[in-house]
Design a protein around this motif. Structure first.
Motif, PDB file in Angstrom:
ATOM      1  N   MET A 143       0.744  -1.064  -0.031  1.00 58.99           N
ATOM      2  CA  MET A 143       0.028  -0.183   0.054  1.00 58.99           C
ATOM      3  C   MET A 143       0.825   1.203   0.040  1.00 58.99           C
ATOM      4  SD  MET A 143      -3.271  -1.047   2.424  1.00 58.99           S
ATOM      5  CE  MET A 143      -4.185   0.321   1.683  1.00 58.99           C
ATOM      6  N   ILE A 144       2.046   1.205   0.486  1.00 56.34           N
ATOM      7  CA  ILE A 144       2.949   2.364   0.478  1.00 56.34           C
ATOM      8  C   ILE A 144       3.522   2.528  -0.843  1.00 56.34           C
ATOM      9  CG2 ILE A 144       5.291   3.151   1.102  1.00 56.34           C
ATOM     10  CD1 ILE A 144       4.661   1.450   3.852  1.00 56.34           C
ATOM     11  N   PHE A 145       3.726   1.690  -1.595  1.00 54.65           N
ATOM     12  CA  PHE A 145       4.600   1.589  -2.986  1.00 54.65           C
ATOM     13  C   PHE A 145       3.745   1.903  -4.132  1.00 54.65           C
ATOM     14  CE2 PHE A 145       7.735  -0.549  -0.402  1.00 54.65           C
ATOM     15  CZ  PHE A 145       8.841   0.265  -0.499  1.00 54.65           C
ATOM     16  N   ARG A 146       2.513   1.203  -3.924  1.00 53.71           N
ATOM     17  CA  ARG A 146       1.398   1.164  -4.975  1.00 53.71           C
ATOM     18  C   ARG A 146      -0.010   1.690  -4.395  1.00 53.71           C
ATOM     19  NH1 ARG A 146       2.812  -3.537  -8.931  1.00 53.71           N
ATOM     20  NH2 ARG A 146       5.022  -2.739  -9.498  1.00 53.71           N
ATOM     21  N   PRO A 147      -0.177   2.779  -3.953  1.00 53.50           N
ATOM     22  CA  PRO A 147      -1.513   2.967  -3.197  1.00 53.50           C
ATOM     23  C   PRO A 147      -2.830   2.980  -4.045  1.00 53.50           C
ATOM     24  CG  PRO A 147      -0.170   4.946  -3.519  1.00 53.50           C
ATOM     25  CD  PRO A 147       0.627   3.835  -3.896  1.00 53.50           C
ATOM     26  N   GLU A 148      -2.548   2.867  -5.475  1.00 56.72           N
ATOM     27  CA  GLU A 148      -3.658   3.022  -6.313  1.00 56.72           C
ATOM     28  C   GLU A 148      -3.946   1.375  -6.775  1.00 56.72           C
ATOM     29  OE1 GLU A 148       0.036   2.585  -8.641  1.00 56.72           O
ATOM     30  OE2 GLU A 148      -0.631   4.175  -7.214  1.00 56.72           O
ATOM     31  N   GLN A 149      -3.170   0.599  -6.569  1.00 55.19           N
ATOM     32  CA  GLN A 149      -3.506  -0.975  -6.966  1.00 55.19           C
ATOM     33  C   GLN A 149      -4.178  -1.558  -5.714  1.00 55.19           C
ATOM     34  OE1 GLN A 149       0.010  -3.197  -7.172  1.00 55.19           O
ATOM     35  NE2 GLN A 149      -1.141  -4.760  -8.592  1.00 55.19           N
ATOM     36  N   THR A 150      -5.218  -2.097  -6.296  1.00 54.87           N
ATOM     37  CA  THR A 150      -6.376  -2.788  -5.270  1.00 54.87           C
ATOM     38  C   THR A 150      -6.543  -4.205  -5.812  1.00 54.87           C
ATOM     39  OG1 THR A 150      -8.298  -2.374  -6.542  1.00 54.87           O
ATOM     40  CG2 THR A 150      -7.760  -0.907  -4.812  1.00 54.87           C
ATOM     41  N   PHE A 151      -6.743  -5.251  -4.642  1.00 56.76           N
ATOM     42  CA  PHE A 151      -6.836  -6.552  -4.958  1.00 56.76           C
ATOM     43  C   PHE A 151      -8.464  -6.809  -5.416  1.00 56.76           C
ATOM     44  CE2 PHE A 151      -3.619  -6.889  -1.353  1.00 56.76           C
ATOM     45  CZ  PHE A 151      -2.690  -7.626  -2.024  1.00 56.76           C
ATOM     46  N   GLY A 152      -8.331  -7.722  -6.174  1.00 60.14           N
ATOM     47  CA  GLY A 152      -9.538  -8.085  -6.882  1.00 60.14           C
ATOM     48  C   GLY A 152     -10.128  -9.336  -6.181  1.00 60.14           C
ATOM     49  N   TYR A 153     -11.041  -9.962  -6.689  1.00 63.93           N
ATOM     50  CA  TYR A 153     -11.466 -11.250  -6.295  1.00 63.93           C
ATOM     51  C   TYR A 153     -10.612 -12.382  -6.587  1.00 63.93           C
ATOM     52  CZ  TYR A 153     -16.202  -9.367  -4.853  1.00 63.93           C
ATOM     53  OH  TYR A 153     -17.105  -8.421  -4.425  1.00 63.93           O
ATOM     54  N   ASP A 154      -9.806 -12.290  -7.468  1.00 59.02           N
ATOM     55  CA  ASP A 154      -8.968 -13.285  -8.091  1.00 59.02           C
ATOM     56  C   ASP A 154      -7.736 -13.358  -7.050  1.00 59.02           C
ATOM     57  OD1 ASP A 154      -7.927 -10.757  -8.585  1.00 59.02           O
ATOM     58  OD2 ASP A 154      -6.665 -11.573 -10.231  1.00 59.02           O
ATOM     59  N   ALA A 155      -7.434 -12.330  -6.268  1.00 57.36           N
ATOM     60  CA  ALA A 155      -6.541 -12.436  -5.156  1.00 57.36           C
ATOM     61  C   ALA A 155      -6.936 -13.572  -4.267  1.00 57.36           C
ATOM     62  CB  ALA A 155      -6.097 -11.210  -4.723  1.00 57.36           C
ATOM     63  N   TYR A 156      -8.217 -13.578  -3.972  1.00 58.64           N
ATOM     64  CA  TYR A 156      -8.818 -14.256  -3.021  1.00 58.64           C
ATOM     65  C   TYR A 156      -8.913 -15.868  -3.457  1.00 58.64           C
ATOM     66  CZ  TYR A 156      -9.704 -10.117  -0.418  1.00 58.64           C
ATOM     67  OH  TYR A 156      -9.595  -8.909   0.274  1.00 58.64           O
ATOM     68  N   LEU A 157      -9.425 -16.029  -4.756  1.00 64.59           N
ATOM     69  CA  LEU A 157      -9.816 -17.217  -5.479  1.00 64.59           C
ATOM     70  C   LEU A 157      -8.547 -17.921  -5.692  1.00 64.59           C
ATOM     71  CD1 LEU A 157     -12.497 -17.879  -5.714  1.00 64.59           C
ATOM     72  CD2 LEU A 157     -12.352 -17.454  -8.099  1.00 64.59           C
ATOM     73  N   THR A 158      -7.384 -17.169  -5.802  1.00 68.08           N
ATOM     74  CA  THR A 158      -6.205 -18.018  -6.319  1.00 68.08           C
ATOM     75  C   THR A 158      -5.596 -18.948  -5.213  1.00 68.08           C
ATOM     76  OG1 THR A 158      -5.718 -16.231  -7.762  1.00 68.08           O
ATOM     77  CG2 THR A 158      -3.778 -17.716  -7.370  1.00 68.08           C
ATOM     78  N   PRO A 159      -5.470 -18.728  -4.350  1.00 72.59           N
ATOM     79  CA  PRO A 159      -5.110 -19.732  -3.163  1.00 72.59           C
ATOM     80  C   PRO A 159      -5.947 -20.959  -3.136  1.00 72.59           C
ATOM     81  CG  PRO A 159      -4.915 -17.538  -2.401  1.00 72.59           C
ATOM     82  CD  PRO A 159      -5.629 -17.387  -3.547  1.00 72.59           C
ATOM     83  N   LEU A 160      -7.322 -20.640  -3.367  1.00 73.23           N
ATOM     84  CA  LEU A 160      -7.998 -21.842  -3.305  1.00 73.23           C
ATOM     85  C   LEU A 160      -7.979 -22.708  -4.597  1.00 73.23           C
ATOM     86  CD1 LEU A 160     -11.567 -20.247  -2.296  1.00 73.23           C
ATOM     87  CD2 LEU A 160     -10.208 -21.579  -0.836  1.00 73.23           C
ATOM     88  N   ILE A 161      -7.708 -22.119  -5.806  1.00 77.69           N
ATOM     89  CA  ILE A 161      -7.467 -23.028  -6.923  1.00 77.69           C
ATOM     90  C   ILE A 161      -6.004 -23.680  -6.899  1.00 77.69           C
ATOM     91  CG2 ILE A 161      -7.152 -22.711  -9.156  1.00 77.69           C
ATOM     92  CD1 ILE A 161      -9.234 -20.388  -9.254  1.00 77.69           C
ATOM     93  N   LEU A 162      -5.289 -22.797  -6.447  1.00 80.50           N
ATOM     94  CA  LEU A 162      -3.774 -23.643  -6.315  1.00 80.50           C
ATOM     95  C   LEU A 162      -3.963 -24.760  -5.292  1.00 80.50           C
ATOM     96  CD1 LEU A 162      -1.405 -20.408  -6.561  1.00 80.50           C
ATOM     97  CD2 LEU A 162      -1.945 -22.183  -8.376  1.00 80.50           C
ATOM     98  N   GLY A 163      -4.724 -24.525  -4.141  1.00 80.83           N
ATOM     99  CA  GLY A 163      -5.000 -25.461  -3.152  1.00 80.83           C
ATOM    100  C   GLY A 163      -5.411 -26.775  -3.759  1.00 80.83           C
ATOM    101  N   PHE A 164      -6.671 -26.655  -4.629  1.00 85.13           N
ATOM    102  CA  PHE A 164      -7.066 -27.757  -5.060  1.00 85.13           C
ATOM    103  C   PHE A 164      -6.094 -28.437  -6.156  1.00 85.13           C
ATOM    104  CE2 PHE A 164      -9.664 -29.469  -8.883  1.00 85.13           C
ATOM    105  CZ  PHE A 164     -10.343 -30.472  -8.098  1.00 85.13           C
ATOM    106  N   LEU A 165      -5.314 -27.810  -6.711  1.00 93.12           N
ATOM    107  CA  LEU A 165      -4.551 -28.342  -7.984  1.00 93.12           C
ATOM    108  C   LEU A 165      -3.537 -29.106  -7.340  1.00 93.12           C
ATOM    109  CD1 LEU A 165      -4.202 -25.389 -10.555  1.00 93.12           C
ATOM    110  CD2 LEU A 165      -5.461 -27.573 -10.659  1.00 93.12           C
ATOM    111  N   THR A 166      -3.012 -28.731  -6.071  1.00 95.30           N
ATOM    112  CA  THR A 166      -1.991 -29.326  -5.425  1.00 95.30           C
ATOM    113  C   THR A 166      -2.533 -30.692  -4.708  1.00 95.30           C
ATOM    114  OG1 THR A 166      -2.014 -27.963  -3.371  1.00 95.30           O
ATOM    115  CG2 THR A 166      -0.322 -27.505  -5.264  1.00 95.30           C
ATOM    116  N   LEU A 167      -3.835 -30.554  -4.669  1.00 97.00           N
ATOM    117  CA  LEU A 167      -4.433 -31.716  -3.873  1.00 97.00           C
ATOM    118  C   LEU A 167      -4.710 -32.902  -4.632  1.00 97.00           C
ATOM    119  CD1 LEU A 167      -5.815 -32.529  -1.107  1.00 97.00           C
ATOM    120  CD2 LEU A 167      -8.005 -31.803  -1.979  1.00 97.00           C
ATOM    121  N   ILE A 168      -4.777 -32.745  -5.845  1.00 93.38           N
ATOM    122  CA  ILE A 168      -4.879 -33.761  -7.030  1.00 93.38           C
ATOM    123  C   ILE A 168      -3.830 -34.780  -7.090  1.00 93.38           C
ATOM    124  CG2 ILE A 168      -5.091 -34.140  -9.402  1.00 93.38           C
ATOM    125  CD1 ILE A 168      -6.523 -31.675  -9.880  1.00 93.38           C
ATOM    126  N   PRO A 169      -2.654 -34.635  -6.983  1.00100.05           N
ATOM    127  CA  PRO A 169      -1.812 -35.600  -6.989  1.00100.05           C
ATOM    128  C   PRO A 169      -1.681 -36.525  -5.334  1.00100.05           C
ATOM    129  CG  PRO A 169      -0.653 -33.758  -7.738  1.00100.05           C
ATOM    130  CD  PRO A 169      -2.065 -33.332  -7.309  1.00100.05           C
TER     131      PRO A 169
END
Length: 117
Positions: free
Chosen positions: A1-27
């Motif tokens: 927030m200090i270096f890029r105050p105009e940048q905000t998180f979208g819903y993909d920032a919340y969804l990405t860990p869930l998707i990556l967690g599911f992908l790593t669960l498959i093996p």
């Protein structure tokens, strides 16, 4: 927030860990078995697990990259590092399990000697 105050998180920032967690669960789900596996079955499943780990990691890392010699070289490097880590983890796991089995065997032998006298 200090270096890029105009940048905000979208819903993909919340969804990405869930998707990556599911992908790593498959093996991991692939190697699950309700019965004890033979050595050959276990090695086969571990090989498939390693292959799936490599495919998933490379797909996630290089999904948006175009295929060229630099990307292929990086993918090979990532694959080799995955194999090394996979092997190291399994060697450490085997060593710890072997030590535990040895301790249990010694304790069982002592128990049998005490109760047989």
């Amino acid at each position: 927030m200090i270096f890029r105050p105009e940048q905000t998180f979208g819903y993909d920032a919340y969804l990405t860990p869930l998707i990556l967690g599911f992908l790593t669960l498959i093996p991991t789900l692939l190697t699950y078995s309700s019965k004890e596996l033979t050595i050959r079955q276990l090695l086969f499943r571990k090989a498939i697990q390693l292959l799936l780990d490599i495919v998933i990691v490379i797909a996630v890392i290089f999904a948006e990259s175009e295929i060229n010699s630099e990307t292929v070289t990086a993918a090979i490097g990532v694959s080799v590092s995955i194999v090394i880590v996979f092997a190291a983890v399994h060697v450490i796991e085997w060593t710890l399990e072997r030590r535990t089995a040895k301790q249990l065997t010694e304790q069982l032998a002592e128990f049998q000697q005490r109760n047989s006298s």
